[in-house]
Design an enzyme around this catalytic site. Structure first.
Site, PDB file in Angstrom:
ATOM      1  N   ASP A 120      -4.104  -8.124  -8.252  1.00 38.13           N
ATOM      2  CA  ASP A 120      -3.779  -7.281  -7.109  1.00 38.13           C
ATOM      3  C   ASP A 120      -2.415  -6.644  -7.370  1.00 38.13           C
ATOM      4  O   ASP A 120      -1.406  -7.331  -7.491  1.00 38.13           O
ATOM      5  CB  ASP A 120      -3.735  -8.141  -5.844  1.00 38.13           C
ATOM      6  CG  ASP A 120      -3.542  -7.279  -4.604  1.00 38.13           C
ATOM      7  OD1 ASP A 120      -3.108  -6.122  -4.735  1.00 38.13           O
ATOM      8  OD2 ASP A 120      -3.820  -7.780  -3.503  1.00 38.13           O
ATOM      9  N   LEU A 121      -2.387  -5.315  -7.430  1.00 37.31           N
ATOM     10  CA  LEU A 121      -1.179  -4.607  -7.870  1.00 37.31           C
ATOM     11  C   LEU A 121       0.061  -4.956  -7.045  1.00 37.31           C
ATOM     12  O   LEU A 121       1.159  -5.034  -7.566  1.00 37.31           O
ATOM     13  CB  LEU A 121      -1.413  -3.091  -7.839  1.00 37.31           C
ATOM     14  CG  LEU A 121      -0.352  -2.265  -8.573  1.00 37.31           C
ATOM     15  CD1 LEU A 121      -0.285  -2.619 -10.045  1.00 37.31           C
ATOM     16  CD2 LEU A 121      -0.598  -0.781  -8.402  1.00 37.31           C
ATOM     17  N   ASP A 122      -0.102  -5.168  -5.740  1.00 41.17           N
ATOM     18  CA  ASP A 122       1.065  -5.433  -4.899  1.00 41.17           C
ATOM     19  C   ASP A 122       1.214  -6.911  -4.564  1.00 41.17           C
ATOM     20  O   ASP A 122       1.897  -7.269  -3.611  1.00 41.17           O
ATOM     21  CB  ASP A 122       0.970  -4.640  -3.585  1.00 41.17           C
ATOM     22  CG  ASP A 122       1.080  -3.149  -3.826  1.00 41.17           C
ATOM     23  OD1 ASP A 122       1.480  -2.752  -4.923  1.00 41.17           O
ATOM     24  OD2 ASP A 122       0.780  -2.381  -2.896  1.00 41.17           O
ATOM     25  N   GLU A 123       0.601  -7.768  -5.357  1.00 43.15           N
ATOM     26  CA  GLU A 123       0.577  -9.179  -4.966  1.00 43.15           C
ATOM     27  C   GLU A 123       1.025 -10.107  -6.088  1.00 43.15           C
ATOM     28  O   GLU A 123       0.926 -11.312  -5.959  1.00 43.15           O
ATOM     29  CB  GLU A 123      -0.849  -9.570  -4.547  1.00 43.15           C
ATOM     30  CG  GLU A 123      -1.220  -9.143  -3.156  1.00 43.15           C
ATOM     31  CD  GLU A 123      -0.660 -10.077  -2.085  1.00 43.15           C
ATOM     32  OE1 GLU A 123      -0.079 -11.114  -2.435  1.00 43.15           O
ATOM     33  OE2 GLU A 123      -0.798  -9.745  -0.909  1.00 43.15           O
ATOM     34  N   GLY A 182       0.803  -1.223   0.000  1.00 43.60           N
ATOM     35  CA  GLY A 182       0.000   0.000   0.000  1.00 43.60           C
ATOM     36  C   GLY A 182       0.828   1.262   0.000  1.00 43.60           C
ATOM     37  O   GLY A 182       2.005   1.252  -0.384  1.00 43.60           O
TER      38      GLY A 182
END
Lengths: 285, 285, 285, 285
Positions: free
Chosen positions: D228-231, D203
């Site tokens: 999911d952008l960070d996953e 985040g």
């Protein structure tokens, strides 16, 4: 290691003797200076004391009288002081040949203010890197080397250094041996990046030497120049793992990142007044 | 790099020529062997091919006939094979003097089976480390050095190596220079840990040499011994950052961790058949 | 970071205010104490000052009167002092379960005096590691855990800590959650090693969590315990590269070295009085 | 890991089954292809096989018929092949916001050919970095974000990607959350750099999160984007040590080097066809 933007830096060194720390800290207190970071080191082998203090000035601080009082206080200790104001940006001359990875890195760090310096000139024995310097609005001096008259070229180099008032010269892969005379003039004022973990692989083609020895680590060394170009006091060293699949040209490519990072680190330490000469070694506070 | 416990290891090397990979992989397929990891490398400078394969055996696998078929297949390539069964534990002799950090580390890794080896003897020119060896139930041989009769001591060393059937000798800070004759006998079969980033700081007291040069990194080198004790092919190197506040004795303390880790890594590579000699360099697959 | 054997350590912290450095350094000078290393830091976000000084005592140094004078001098600043004599060896209790890599490492470092501490007891909820403790002549307390009466077991633990006069408890892979009550008693006095780069992978089986996320780095975190076992102030973190070929059990094996090194580093910092609590963070000078 | 300039790269993956390695290596041999490096890995948890081979073509090599034969050979295994010619340079689109350290680094590596790619467009939601792109002769698209009509902006982005025929999108600190729809379109084709050691500090403002936790290491993660952008699956991670004296802005500065290096490493792996997707993890050969 990080520095607040509103602080002065006071550095000093002198022979080891009782009272050195107190001489500095008491004076700062009496002058109303607020110490934010303080680091001192007393080298028991060379019997020499080194101190670096960051402080915030009080209202009505007068630099001239501060300096005068400091000089008086440190005199009996033989202290050599250096006082650096907040936001001071040293003038720097960068010397290069054809490889531009270190130059590119240094100019980038200047541009985003990660290195608080003003690069006032780029000097090279080749014309290749002029566009890069120009894009950063930095004068570029192309001084070709006439093998029969090296002194003339070095005189032109020295003139730029003097005319610009540069206090630091960075040899960012300047692939020429400086004359002993120029080395002497730049003693302690010039940082070189050597593409090996000195004192291993001194001299030419260090990555080829490293390949032939089959090393599993390559590195770079940033150091002050002195009489011997590859033997000056070491400021910083970096390293990276390699393996059998790295041919000499791969070691060279791998080395670029380490050279750039190690040189930038050393220049940053110098600019933040962290580096002290201690005979042929350095103290980095 | 990690190895499954139920796999065989097949390694081979030979001059570079078309068909080397296929010769190995086709044979494995024909024998019903399931390849879990395969790594090969063809060195374009030395024109030599290296291969390491891990495989699971099929039902009814017969080692003897597998070896015979393999030898036949590789003959025209001049391949030298090595075949290592699952759960094979090589016999190892460790040689030490007085410092025990490497010995302690190696025996610990054997005990928890991180290094799958059987240490069959610890040999020393001093009595100091006997309790440590005994606690691990390993025979300890104290062979003092008579400066006037080194050959006699080395003969006793060689006898233990031969009697135990050890395939690897680890010089875990054995602070003696081996005779050229013993070096020759152990060529490619003995791993030494040198407490510097070779080829920097060869010879005695490397940490003192490093201190005098004011380096910012210290390291260790694990290598096979050959004629020149500090010049054999490098297997692994480790490094750690130091600064001006590290006196020689601090460098020595700092070095212990690196020496232990680097030696253990090299021994592990050897045991897992990852290391190939390639003239005076190594290939680690 | 290295410490001379003949020096006292003076540490202090207090709210940020003008004169803190001077209060300490002037007193040391007046008492004839020779400062060999001095590091102070003023945290501008928490407005708190931290100082650590190593010094050599003058002839005729009297500890009691030195302490008294110091207390007087620091009173108006709200300074909390700690004074540690040369060669002071803190008493330490180590708690373990079944894994012994951290215990083995700590006891080894004590044995060669790399960690200047006296391990006065090893406490475990399992009997397995008794031989290792015994070999180092350290009492071993096997306190099994009755899930229905955890308070009773913790009372026995606490009694050993109190009876031995230990000033530090090291949780060297003690795989039990401490009760909030015990955590409170050990607040700031107990160091735990968690086998992940906190705050990532808190809780159970962190290496399996890491495997599932496909990370390329694994690490360990040494921290003081407070109310939340995995959330106390971090002292040190270590890391190592991994790749796709590392299955969970390989990550666990890889993690052992990092856990041992990171925990030993944190314990060393604590023993050398380098660690200060600063709310939920630490300052390490 | 280094690649010879005259070699083809063949990569493939398929379910684990006997004969996968042989299917590839036998075909290469039959076609007269000279294998210079070969790495395969069989993941025993996901039961999937991955292979990467570098080879030199024989005289008279015909790519079309080679591909046809390969497809036939791999069909029964369900192999998905990718064949990359020597000197192939993928087309790449880079997306940025205002921070330019990653862009500067990528363009520099393209310029000196350390990354063999053609950056065909730079897209940004801000105008700031146009001069940098222009100096490298790369078209710059300034697509401001209308918070009320994000789909319109993303459609413009997607059009550039399609028009240029880019096979890879690099999010070089593009500080916007992509819509699930765009994420889906770019699944496995876009690399993002996140400025933390994911999954820690997901985040916004990860360096501030890291400061608040008092971590002693900061890092960066390069990963493929998915829903999911960070996953998304992690390709590379980098790390550097920090201490108490690093305020959030210092962590950000420190992070720049790691972000640049880690992203460049991941892009290099992708371009050299080293990265395979394995569910939510990657295999890097």
């Amino acid at each position: 290691m990080s520095r607040a933007p509103d602080t002065w830096i006071l550095t000093a060194d002198c022979p080891s003797v009782l009272g050195t720390v107190d001489a500095v800290t008491r004076y700062l207190f009496e002058q109303g200076c607020y110490v934010t970071e303080h680091h001192s080191f007393d080298d028991r082998l060379s019997s020499r004391f080194f101190i670096r203090v960051e402080f915030r000035q009080p209202d009505g601080f007068d630099e001239a009288s501060f300096r005068a009082g400091l000089a008086e206080r440190g005199e009996s200790f033989g202290m050599i002081f250096e006082l650096t104001p907040p936001n001071y940006r040293p003038k720097v001359v960068i010397m290069v040949s054809k490889a531009d990875h270190c130059l590119n890195d240094l100019l980038y760090r200047q541009r985003i203010n990660q290195l608080s310096m003003d690069v006032v000139a780029v000097i090279s024995n080749h014309p290749d890197l002029e566009p890069l310097a120009r894009w950063h609005d930095i004068p570029y001096y192309h001084f070709p080397l006439d093998p029969n008259d090296k002194p003339a070229q070095e005189a032109r180099v020295m003139k730029v250094i003097e005319d610009t008032g540069a206090e630091l010269v960075v040899l960012a892969r300047y692939m020429q041996v400086l004359s002993p005379e120029l080395c002497r003039k730049l003693d302690g004022k010039a940082i070189n990046i050597h593409h090996s973990l000195l004192p291993g692989f001194k001299g030419a083609k260090p990555y080829h030497q490293a390949y032939n020895k089959g090393v599993k680590l390559v590195g770079a060394t940033a150091h002050y120049i002195n009489n011997d170009l590859d033997e000056g006091p070491i400021i910083a060293q970096g390293v990276e793992a390699v393996d059998h699949s790295h041919y000499p040209e791969d070691l060279i490519a791998k080395g670029r990142d380490i050279e750039g990072l190690t040189l930038a680190r050393a220049v940053g330490y110098h600019i933040e007044r962290r580096v002290f000469l201690n005979a042929n070694r350095t103290v980095v506070l």
